[in-house]
Design a protein around this motif. Structure first.
Motif, short mmCIF file in Angstrom:
data_model
loop_
_atom_site.label_atom_id
_atom_site.label_comp_id
_atom_site.label_asym_id
_atom_site.label_seq_id
_atom_site.Cartn_x
_atom_site.Cartn_y
_atom_site.Cartn_z
N GLU A 65 52.55 85.38 36.41
CA GLU A 65 53.63 84.69 35.71
C GLU A 65 53.59 85.10 34.24
OE1 GLU A 65 55.84 83.14 37.37
OE2 GLU A 65 54.83 82.67 39.25
N GLN A 66 54.25 86.22 33.95
CA GLN A 66 54.18 86.82 32.62
C GLN A 66 54.68 85.91 31.51
OE1 GLN A 66 52.63 89.77 31.91
NE2 GLN A 66 52.02 89.66 34.06
N ASP A 67 55.79 85.23 31.73
CA ASP A 67 56.33 84.38 30.68
C ASP A 67 55.42 83.19 30.39
OD1 ASP A 67 57.01 83.39 33.26
OD2 ASP A 67 58.70 82.25 32.44
N ILE A 68 54.82 82.63 31.42
CA ILE A 68 53.90 81.52 31.21
C ILE A 68 52.67 82.00 30.47
CG2 ILE A 68 52.37 79.88 32.38
CD1 ILE A 68 54.58 79.61 34.53
N ASN A 69 52.12 83.12 30.88
CA ASN A 69 50.94 83.66 30.20
C ASN A 69 51.25 84.06 28.76
OD1 ASN A 69 48.48 83.73 32.03
ND2 ASN A 69 50.14 84.36 33.38
N GLN A 70 52.45 84.58 28.50
CA GLN A 70 52.84 84.89 27.13
C GLN A 70 52.89 83.60 26.30
OE1 GLN A 70 53.03 87.77 25.62
NE2 GLN A 70 53.60 86.81 23.68
N LEU B 54 51.14 80.94 26.82
CA LEU B 54 49.76 80.51 26.60
C LEU B 54 49.10 81.32 25.49
CD1 LEU B 54 48.82 79.95 30.31
CD2 LEU B 54 49.23 78.22 28.55
N LEU B 55 49.47 82.60 25.41
CA LEU B 55 48.97 83.42 24.32
C LEU B 55 49.47 82.88 22.97
CD1 LEU B 55 47.52 85.93 23.22
CD2 LEU B 55 49.62 87.22 23.68
N VAL B 56 50.70 82.46 22.92
CA VAL B 56 51.27 81.87 21.71
C VAL B 56 50.44 80.65 21.29
CG1 VAL B 56 53.26 80.56 20.83
CG2 VAL B 56 53.61 82.73 22.04
N ILE B 57 50.15 79.78 22.24
CA ILE B 57 49.37 78.58 21.95
C ILE B 57 47.97 78.94 21.49
CG2 ILE B 57 48.29 76.54 22.98
CD1 ILE B 57 50.81 76.31 24.75
N ALA B 58 47.33 79.88 22.17
CA ALA B 58 45.97 80.29 21.81
C ALA B 58 45.92 80.89 20.41
CB ALA B 58 45.42 81.28 22.84
N ALA B 59 46.90 81.72 20.07
CA ALA B 59 46.93 82.35 18.75
C ALA B 59 47.18 81.31 17.66
CB ALA B 59 48.00 83.43 18.70
N ALA B 60 48.13 80.42 17.88
CA ALA B 60 48.41 79.37 16.90
C ALA B 60 47.19 78.47 16.69
CB ALA B 60 49.62 78.54 17.34
N ASP B 61 46.50 78.16 17.77
CA ASP B 61 45.32 77.31 17.66
C ASP B 61 44.23 77.97 16.83
OD1 ASP B 61 43.55 75.11 18.27
OD2 ASP B 61 42.58 76.41 19.72
N LYS B 62 43.97 79.23 17.07
CA LYS B 62 42.94 79.95 16.32
C LYS B 62 43.31 80.05 14.85
CE LYS B 62 39.28 82.48 15.56
NZ LYS B 62 37.93 81.95 15.58
N ILE B 63 44.55 80.36 14.56
CA ILE B 63 45.00 80.46 13.17
C ILE B 63 44.83 79.10 12.49
CG2 ILE B 63 47.03 80.75 11.69
CD1 ILE B 63 47.95 82.94 13.75
N ARG B 64 45.27 78.05 13.13
CA ARG B 64 45.18 76.71 12.58
C ARG B 64 43.74 76.31 12.29
NH1 ARG B 64 42.85 72.39 14.30
NH2 ARG B 64 42.77 73.27 16.37
N ARG B 65 42.85 76.64 13.20
CA ARG B 65 41.43 76.29 13.02
C ARG B 65 40.76 77.12 11.94
NH1 ARG B 65 38.43 77.59 17.26
NH2 ARG B 65 40.08 78.62 18.41
N ALA B 66 41.19 78.36 11.77
CA ALA B 66 40.53 79.26 10.82
C ALA B 66 41.06 79.13 9.39
CB ALA B 66 40.70 80.71 11.28
N ALA C 281 56.27 72.31 28.54
CA ALA C 281 57.30 73.16 29.13
C ALA C 281 56.67 74.27 29.98
CB ALA C 281 58.18 73.76 28.04
N LEU C 282 55.54 74.81 29.52
CA LEU C 282 54.84 75.83 30.30
C LEU C 282 54.32 75.24 31.61
CD1 LEU C 282 52.82 77.65 27.50
CD2 LEU C 282 54.91 78.44 28.64
N ARG D 114 57.74 76.39 39.81
CA ARG D 114 57.54 77.57 40.64
C ARG D 114 56.63 77.29 41.83
NH1 ARG D 114 57.09 81.80 35.57
NH2 ARG D 114 59.05 81.09 34.67
N GLY D 115 56.28 76.02 42.01
CA GLY D 115 55.53 75.63 43.20
C GLY D 115 54.04 75.46 43.03
N TYR D 116 53.53 75.60 41.83
CA TYR D 116 52.09 75.42 41.60
C TYR D 116 51.79 73.94 41.47
CZ TYR D 116 52.30 80.39 40.65
OH TYR D 116 52.53 81.74 40.76
#
Length: 133
Positions: free
Chosen positions: A27-32, A34-46, A63-64, A71-73
């Motif tokens: 699920e490319q859009d969902i994983n993208q 999640l990457l947005v969230i992970a990057a924002a979190d790291k920037i915020r913490r640093a 929303a993710l 999608r059935g998960y």
């Protein structure tokens, strides 16, 4: 603040078993997202001069999760994906590769602050989850 970390734990997609894992990994859009969230979190913490937008980040994470559910998960599949250590490591690698592609390093707070300011100024998805203090 631990809110983004909590959201990442609630939303980072990491399924540990069977066909759900293969499906969620695809699920490319969902994983993208999640990457947005992970990057924002790291920037915020640093970066002391940048904080996160709690409600916007929570809404984005929800929303993710809703997209995965639509999608059935199942919640169990999503939760398993969230808690898988190997998938979390893969997401950190993707996040760090993103930072590198933008001239920043996960080990250099100043470079993350510069990147964070660029993301905010550019109105990117990452920048929308951040704000200047």
């Amino acid at each position: 603040m631990k809110w983004v970390s909590s959201i990442v734990l609630s939303a980072v997609i990491v399924v540990s078993a069977g066909s759900a894992q293969a499906g969620l990994e695809e699920e490319q859009d969902i994983n993208q997202g999640l990457l947005v969230i992970a990057a924002a979190d790291k920037i915020r913490r640093a970066c002391d001069s940048i904080s996160g937008r709690l409600f916007k980040a929570r809404s984005y994470a929800n929303a993710l999760k809703d997209a995965a559910s639509d999608r059935g998960y199942s919640d169990d599949e999503i939760d398993s994906y969230i808690n898988d250590k190997a998938e979390k490591a893969k997401m950190r690698e993707r996040r760090n590769a993103y930072f590198k592609s933008k001239g920043a390093s996960n080990l250099d707070a100043q470079s993350l602050c510069v990147l964070g300011q660029q993301e905010i100024a550019g109105g990117t998805q990452i920048g929308q989850l951040l704000r200047t203090k």
